[in-house]
Design a protein around this motif. Structure first.
Motif, PDB file in Angstrom:
ATOM      1  N   ALA A  30       0.826  -1.208   0.000  1.00 53.27           N
ATOM      2  CA  ALA A  30       0.000   0.000   0.000  1.00 53.27           C
ATOM      3  C   ALA A  30       0.862   1.261   0.000  1.00 53.27           C
ATOM      4  CB  ALA A  30      -0.947  -0.003   1.205  1.00 53.27           C
ATOM      5  N   VAL A  31       1.941   1.262   0.766  1.00 51.78           N
ATOM      6  CA  VAL A  31       2.835   2.427   0.802  1.00 51.78           C
ATOM      7  C   VAL A  31       3.487   2.645  -0.562  1.00 51.78           C
ATOM      8  CG1 VAL A  31       5.006   3.299   1.774  1.00 51.78           C
ATOM      9  CG2 VAL A  31       3.261   2.344   3.281  1.00 51.78           C
ATOM     10  N   ARG A  32       3.984   1.564  -1.188  1.00 51.65           N
ATOM     11  CA  ARG A  32       4.594   1.697  -2.524  1.00 51.65           C
ATOM     12  C   ARG A  32       3.560   2.165  -3.550  1.00 51.65           C
ATOM     13  NH1 ARG A  32       7.500  -3.170  -1.013  1.00 51.65           N
ATOM     14  NH2 ARG A  32       5.965  -4.432  -2.110  1.00 51.65           N
ATOM     15  N   ALA A  33       2.347   1.612  -3.479  1.00 47.71           N
ATOM     16  CA  ALA A  33       1.292   1.998  -4.421  1.00 47.71           C
ATOM     17  C   ALA A  33       0.914   3.462  -4.245  1.00 47.71           C
ATOM     18  CB  ALA A  33       0.065   1.107  -4.225  1.00 47.71           C
ATOM     19  N   GLU A  34       0.825   3.926  -3.012  1.00 47.02           N
ATOM     20  CA  GLU A  34       0.502   5.335  -2.755  1.00 47.02           C
ATOM     21  C   GLU A  34       1.590   6.250  -3.312  1.00 47.02           C
ATOM     22  OE1 GLU A  34      -1.885   8.353  -1.757  1.00 47.02           O
ATOM     23  OE2 GLU A  34      -2.428   6.282  -1.332  1.00 47.02           O
ATOM     24  N   GLU A  35       2.857   5.859  -3.173  1.00 46.42           N
ATOM     25  CA  GLU A  35       3.957   6.646  -3.735  1.00 46.42           C
ATOM     26  C   GLU A  35       3.842   6.749  -5.253  1.00 46.42           C
ATOM     27  OE1 GLU A  35       7.451   4.632  -2.392  1.00 46.42           O
ATOM     28  OE2 GLU A  35       7.407   5.560  -0.410  1.00 46.42           O
ATOM     29  N   ILE A  36       3.525   5.643  -5.904  1.00 49.49           N
ATOM     30  CA  ILE A  36       3.377   5.632  -7.365  1.00 49.49           C
ATOM     31  C   ILE A  36       2.200   6.496  -7.777  1.00 49.49           C
ATOM     32  CG2 ILE A  36       2.847   4.192  -9.376  1.00 49.49           C
ATOM     33  CD1 ILE A  36       4.303   1.888  -7.808  1.00 49.49           C
ATOM     34  N   LEU A  37       1.084   6.379  -7.075  1.00 45.25           N
ATOM     35  CA  LEU A  37      -0.113   7.146  -7.405  1.00 45.25           C
ATOM     36  C   LEU A  37       0.127   8.643  -7.220  1.00 45.25           C
ATOM     37  CD1 LEU A  37      -3.073   6.935  -8.298  1.00 45.25           C
ATOM     38  CD2 LEU A  37      -3.696   6.780  -5.881  1.00 45.25           C
ATOM     39  N   ILE A  38       0.802   9.022  -6.163  1.00 47.53           N
ATOM     40  CA  ILE A  38       1.076  10.434  -5.892  1.00 47.53           C
ATOM     41  C   ILE A  38       1.956  11.040  -6.984  1.00 47.53           C
ATOM     42  CG2 ILE A  38       2.356  11.975  -4.349  1.00 47.53           C
ATOM     43  CD1 ILE A  38       1.199  10.351  -2.018  1.00 47.53           C
ATOM     44  N   GLN A  39       2.891  10.269  -7.538  1.00 45.29           N
ATOM     45  CA  GLN A  39       3.767  10.776  -8.606  1.00 45.29           C
ATOM     46  C   GLN A  39       2.978  11.192  -9.841  1.00 45.29           C
ATOM     47  OE1 GLN A  39       6.597   7.731  -9.477  1.00 45.29           O
ATOM     48  NE2 GLN A  39       7.578   7.848  -7.476  1.00 45.29           N
ATOM     49  N   HIS A  40       1.814  10.574 -10.062  1.00 48.20           N
ATOM     50  CA  HIS A  40       1.046  10.801 -11.285  1.00 48.20           C
ATOM     51  C   HIS A  40      -0.229  11.602 -11.061  1.00 48.20           C
ATOM     52  CE1 HIS A  40       3.536   8.144 -13.687  1.00 48.20           C
ATOM     53  NE2 HIS A  40       3.573   7.359 -12.647  1.00 48.20           N
ATOM     54  N   ARG A  41      -0.520  11.957  -9.832  1.00 44.28           N
ATOM     55  CA  ARG A  41      -1.803  12.593  -9.547  1.00 44.28           C
ATOM     56  C   ARG A  41      -1.613  14.063  -9.199  1.00 44.28           C
ATOM     57  NH1 ARG A  41      -4.644  10.021  -4.677  1.00 44.28           N
ATOM     58  NH2 ARG A  41      -2.984  11.074  -3.591  1.00 44.28           N
ATOM     59  N   ALA A  42      -2.150  14.925 -10.041  1.00 45.41           N
ATOM     60  CA  ALA A  42      -2.161  16.347  -9.717  1.00 45.41           C
ATOM     61  C   ALA A  42      -3.347  16.632  -8.800  1.00 45.41           C
ATOM     62  CB  ALA A  42      -2.273  17.176 -10.989  1.00 45.41           C
ATOM     63  N   ASP A  43      -4.477  16.077  -9.143  1.00 45.84           N
ATOM     64  CA  ASP A  43      -5.665  16.127  -8.302  1.00 45.84           C
ATOM     65  C   ASP A  43      -6.511  14.919  -8.681  1.00 45.84           C
ATOM     66  OD1 ASP A  43      -6.500  16.837 -10.805  1.00 45.84           O
ATOM     67  OD2 ASP A  43      -7.636  18.573 -10.189  1.00 45.84           O
ATOM     68  N   GLY A  44      -7.486  14.625  -7.896  1.00 39.86           N
ATOM     69  CA  GLY A  44      -8.334  13.484  -8.211  1.00 39.86           C
ATOM     70  C   GLY A  44      -8.879  12.834  -6.964  1.00 39.86           C
ATOM     71  N   ASP A  45      -9.718  11.858  -7.194  1.00 40.05           N
ATOM     72  CA  ASP A  45     -10.409  11.187  -6.099  1.00 40.05           C
ATOM     73  C   ASP A  45      -9.831   9.815  -5.793  1.00 40.05           C
ATOM     74  OD1 ASP A  45     -12.264  13.319  -5.938  1.00 40.05           O
ATOM     75  OD2 ASP A  45     -13.343  12.499  -7.649  1.00 40.05           O
ATOM     76  N   SER A  46      -8.809   9.395  -6.472  1.00 36.50           N
ATOM     77  CA  SER A  46      -8.255   8.060  -6.296  1.00 36.50           C
ATOM     78  C   SER A  46      -7.432   7.968  -5.020  1.00 36.50           C
ATOM     79  CB  SER A  46      -7.375   7.679  -7.481  1.00 36.50           C
ATOM     80  OG  SER A  46      -8.129   7.709  -8.657  1.00 36.50           O
ATOM     81  N   SER A  47      -7.462   6.784  -4.429  1.00 39.03           N
ATOM     82  CA  SER A  47      -6.675   6.551  -3.219  1.00 39.03           C
ATOM     83  C   SER A  47      -6.360   5.067  -3.106  1.00 39.03           C
ATOM     84  CB  SER A  47      -7.427   7.020  -1.971  1.00 39.03           C
ATOM     85  OG  SER A  47      -8.614   6.265  -1.810  1.00 39.03           O
ATOM     86  N   VAL A  60      -6.251  -2.042  -2.439  1.00 37.93           N
ATOM     87  CA  VAL A  60      -7.237  -1.655  -3.440  1.00 37.93           C
ATOM     88  C   VAL A  60      -6.945  -0.245  -3.948  1.00 37.93           C
ATOM     89  CG1 VAL A  60      -9.709  -1.245  -3.812  1.00 37.93           C
ATOM     90  CG2 VAL A  60      -8.971  -3.066  -2.267  1.00 37.93           C
ATOM     91  N   LEU A  61      -7.021  -0.068  -5.258  1.00 32.18           N
ATOM     92  CA  LEU A  61      -6.999   1.254  -5.868  1.00 32.18           C
ATOM     93  C   LEU A  61      -8.449   1.686  -5.962  1.00 32.18           C
ATOM     94  CD1 LEU A  61      -5.710   3.644  -7.340  1.00 32.18           C
ATOM     95  CD2 LEU A  61      -5.742   2.277  -9.426  1.00 32.18           C
ATOM     96  N   SER A  62      -8.845   2.651  -5.167  1.00 35.50           N
ATOM     97  CA  SER A  62     -10.237   3.054  -5.062  1.00 35.50           C
ATOM     98  C   SER A  62     -10.456   4.404  -5.725  1.00 35.50           C
ATOM     99  CB  SER A  62     -10.628   3.143  -3.578  1.00 35.50           C
ATOM    100  OG  SER A  62     -11.946   3.628  -3.447  1.00 35.50           O
TER     101      SER A  62
END
Length: 122
Positions: A30-47, A60-62
């Motif tokens: 989950a920590v690695r996935a959050e790091e990857i998601l944050i690199q690509h997310r300027a804004d959004g509802d994903s978590s 889960v990618l929600s």
């Protein structure tokens, strides 16, 4: 001679040491996935969320928008045209550009990156 009883896997899977290890692994993914998601997310509802089943833990990618955006983020999407309505009820078409998948969960968990095949509906 070893006898394996039907309940042995269930007993082992519920053992506290096994559950602790599952929790540790799920947290790391989950920590690695959050790091990857944050690199690509300027804004959004994903978590990224960790959910618990009876025995297993799930990373889960929600995306709460309900537009299947989490699936598009993970695997990508083809370009398409979508019909929308404005606040006055007028219909118009919008070009939705295609995008490559980020494979957030696959990368974070060390799984192979595979694009899901499309199912043709008749």
């Amino acid at each position: 001679m070893v006898f394996i009883y039907a309940k042995t896997p269930r007993v082992l899977s519920r053992h506290q040491d096994v559950q602790d290890e599952l929790e540790r692994i799920a947290f790391e993914i989950a920590v690695r996935a959050e790091e990857i998601l944050i690199q690509h997310r300027a804004d959004g509802d994903s978590s990224i969320e960790v959910e618990e089943g009876d025995v297993d833990k799930y990373v889960v990618l929600s995306d709460e928008r309900g537009q299947k955006a989490a699936l598009s983020i993970e695997y990508g999407r083809a370009a398409s045209r979508v019909t929308r309505k404005d606040s006055f009820g007028n219909e118009f078409e919008v070009e939705v550009p295609g995008m490559d998948g980020l494979y957030v969960l696959a990368t974070a968990s060390g799984l192979p990156k595979k694009r899901k095949g499309r199912v043709k509906l008749d």
